[in-house]
Every structure is written in structure tokens, then in C-alpha cells.
Design a protein around this motif. Structure first.
Motif, PDB file in Angstrom:
ATOM      1  N   GLY A 158       0.657  -1.022  -0.310  1.00  0.00           N
ATOM      2  CA  GLY A 158      -0.156   0.055  -0.052  1.00  0.00           C
ATOM      3  C   GLY A 158       0.702   1.314  -0.554  1.00  0.00           C
ATOM      4  O   GLY A 158       1.800   1.753  -0.442  1.00  0.00           O
ATOM      5  N   ASP A 159       0.683   2.497   0.799  1.00  0.00           N
ATOM      6  CA  ASP A 159       1.426   4.037   0.779  1.00  0.00           C
ATOM      7  C   ASP A 159       1.958   3.822   1.596  1.00  0.00           C
ATOM      8  O   ASP A 159       2.297   4.748   2.886  1.00  0.00           O
ATOM      9  N   ARG A 161       5.051   3.126   4.860  1.00  0.00           N
ATOM     10  CA  ARG A 161       6.134   2.890   4.843  1.00  0.00           C
ATOM     11  C   ARG A 161       7.316   1.856   5.932  1.00  0.00           C
ATOM     12  O   ARG A 161       6.939   1.497   6.483  1.00  0.00           O
ATOM     13  N   SER A 198       7.795   4.580   1.566  1.00  0.00           N
ATOM     14  CA  SER A 198       7.480   4.075   1.141  1.00  0.00           C
ATOM     15  C   SER A 198       7.956   3.469  -0.183  1.00  0.00           C
ATOM     16  O   SER A 198       8.877   4.120  -0.550  1.00  0.00           O
ATOM     17  N   ALA A 200       7.082   3.648  -3.114  1.00  0.00           N
ATOM     18  CA  ALA A 200       7.010   4.193  -4.106  1.00  0.00           C
ATOM     19  C   ALA A 200       8.017   5.290  -4.020  1.00  0.00           C
ATOM     20  O   ALA A 200       8.729   5.448  -4.729  1.00  0.00           O
ATOM     21  N   GLU A 201       8.050   6.512  -2.786  1.00  0.00           N
ATOM     22  CA  GLU A 201       9.645   7.013  -2.829  1.00  0.00           C
ATOM     23  C   GLU A 201      11.054   6.646  -3.077  1.00  0.00           C
ATOM     24  O   GLU A 201      12.136   6.654  -3.443  1.00  0.00           O
TER      25      GLU A 201
END
Length: 279
Positions: A158-159, A161, A198, A200-201
Motif C-alpha cells: 500500500g502506501d 512506510r 514508502s 514508491a519513494e
């Protein structure tokens, strides 16, 4: 009884700890399964044993006061192997165990292998020896390998971290503890990097540092299990793989701590630092 024992000395963490101790002039005994792979270090001897071979462990640890216990390779009975090693260490006269555990170790942790670490910690606590637990977060060194050949990281995170940590920082902390174990008795250190990312990061960092496009694609649980079924791994292993991501989604690999800086004496490395160094 002044010698230090280091298990897993042929691996990245154990070997890194052994090299750091050697650089400090510390006498140590390297516990390995394959002596041909043991590092050749000054003031070191080599002993051969596996965690579940009680007589060999007791012989290997004879005369050792402090032992660094790297968690064993993933195995369906890893807890049993750990407990056997702890009992044998106590029988050999070890008085302080420094155990490489995992961030968020708990009996109901989302990451299934973190439950193994909790069980091991509890057994060490009940054993009567002094102890120090190093609970490392997800290794930043491992993040590039989470991406497929297409540069995509896939998983049900998901999002969420995670505060990943560099393996070199874990080795730095472990070596510092082993050089002065009494100062760290009964301590539990939560080892993280300098930031919470995250996936994505993390993909953005990988893209920037390597110059190769990376991205993160969230999966549902069903998609995650289906995409990993092709490896033919046992169910407990697949559960561990998938729960790495769901632990991130659940927020169980947070928060960031300053334990690396406090114990190792330097700021922790970032993902960008780790990737730049390895590439």
C-alpha cells in the motif's frame, strides 16, 4: 573467558562484524558451517558447528564469554534451531548473548518471521544469561533486489512506510556492542536508517541513483500470492515473502530511531548512500 564468538562469519553481517572486531585487535572465534569459507582474520580461530548440533556448539563455545548470534537461515524449524543453540551456549558457559533479531518482533507480528525472533528473544530472556537484542529493520541493501527485471517493485505494501537500515550500520552497531557488552546488557536496539520511505519513494531513489527507471506497483493479497506461486516455494516461505509487504502496509516497520547513531557513533546510511556505494 574473554574471547568473543561470532556466528555466521561467512555471511554479510557476521563477516562484517568479524572484520570490524579484527580491525580493533579483538580476539575472536568464528563459528561457521563451512571452514573453507571462513574469513582469514588476525587473532581469530575457526570452529565448525550448526545451530542444532548441541555437542558441536558446546565445543565451539568453550571458553567464550560473549557470543554474537546471527539469526539462522530461514527454515520451517528455525525457532527450534535457535533454542538449541541458546541452550548449548548456556551449557558451554557463555554469559552474554548478542542476538540479531528483527524490528517489531512480537508474537502476533504481521511479518511471520518476526514471530520467530520474538520466540528466540523470550527463550534468551528466560535462559539467565545477559543479553542484547539488535532488532534490525528491513535491509536497505535488499531493496534493489525487490524489483523485477523490469524495475518494478510489486507487493501489497500500500502506501505504508518502512525505516530500512543498511547492513553496514547493523555490523557497526553489533561490533560496538561486542567490544563493550556490559554497557549494553538488557538493551534492545531498534536499528533503522535516517528516514521512512514508502516503496514508491524507494523506487524514486533507485531511479535517481542508478539511472535505471524503477517504480512501485501495489498488489492485492491474491495477486501477491499468485505472482509468487511460480517459484514453487513452501507455503510458510511464501507467507514470509508476502508478509514483508503487509508489515509495511500495517505500519509495523516504523518509526525511525536514533539507535544506530547512539551506539555506532555515526549517522545511519540512507538508501541513496547504500545504492551509490554498491553500484
Amino acid at each position: 573467558m574473554s574471547e568473543i564468538a561470532v556466528t555466521g562469519a561467512t555471511g554479510r553481517i557476521g563477516g562484517g562484524v568479524a572484520r570490524r572486531l579484527a580491525e580493533s585487535g579483538v580476539a575472536q572465534r568464528l563459528l561457521v558451517r563451512d571452514p573453507a569459507r571462513a574469513p582469514d582474520l588476525p587473532r581469530s580461530t575457526v570452529a565448525v558447528c550448526s545451530y542444532d548440533d548441541g555437542p558441536a556448539v558446546r565445543a565451539a563455545l568453550d571458553g567464550v564469554a560473549t557470543a554474537f548470534m546471527v539469526s539462522g537461515a530461514e527454515h520451517p524449524d528455525r525457532v527450534g534451531q535457535h533454542l538449541s543453540f541458546v541452550d548449548s551456549a548456556v551449557a558451554a558457559g557463555v554469559t552474554h548473548l548478542v542476538y540479531l533479531s528483527f524490528y517489531g518482533a512480537a508474537p502476533e507480528a504481521t511479518f511471520t518471521l518476526a514471530r520467530d525472533h520474538w520466540a528466540t528473544e523470550e527463550h534468551i530472556r528466560r535462559s539467565g544469561v545477559a543479553y542484547t537484542f539488535l532488532r534490525d529493520n528491513l535491509y536497505l541493501d535488499f531493496l534493489p533486489m525487490m524489483a523485477g527485471e523490469d524495475g518494478v517493485i510489486r507487493g501489497p505494501a500500500g502506501d505504508g512506510r518502512m525505516a530500512g537500515v543498511a547492513q553496514d550500520d547493523v555490523a557497526d552497531v553489533a561490533a560496538a556492542v561486542l567490544r563493550a557488552p556490559r554497557e549494553h546488557a538488557a538493551a534492545t536496539y531498534h536499528l533503522t536508517g535516517p528516514e521512512a520511505l514508502s516503496l514508491a519513494e524507494a523506487a524514486e531513489v533507485l531511479t535517481r541513483v542508478t539511472g535505471r527507471p524503477h517504480s512501485y506497483r501495489p498488489e492485492t493479497l491474491e495477486e501477491a500470492y499468485a505472482s509468487r506461486a511460480v517459484y514453487g516455494a513452501p507455503s510458510w516461505q511464501v507467507d514470509a515473502w508476502v508478509s514483508t509487504y503487509t508489515a509495511i502496509a500495517a505500519g509495523e516497520l516504523l518509526p525511525v530511531t536514533d539507535d544506530v547513531a547512539r551506539v555506532a557513533g555515526h549517522p545511519p546510511r540512507s538508501l541513496a548512500d547504500v545504492v551509490a556505494t554498491s553500484s
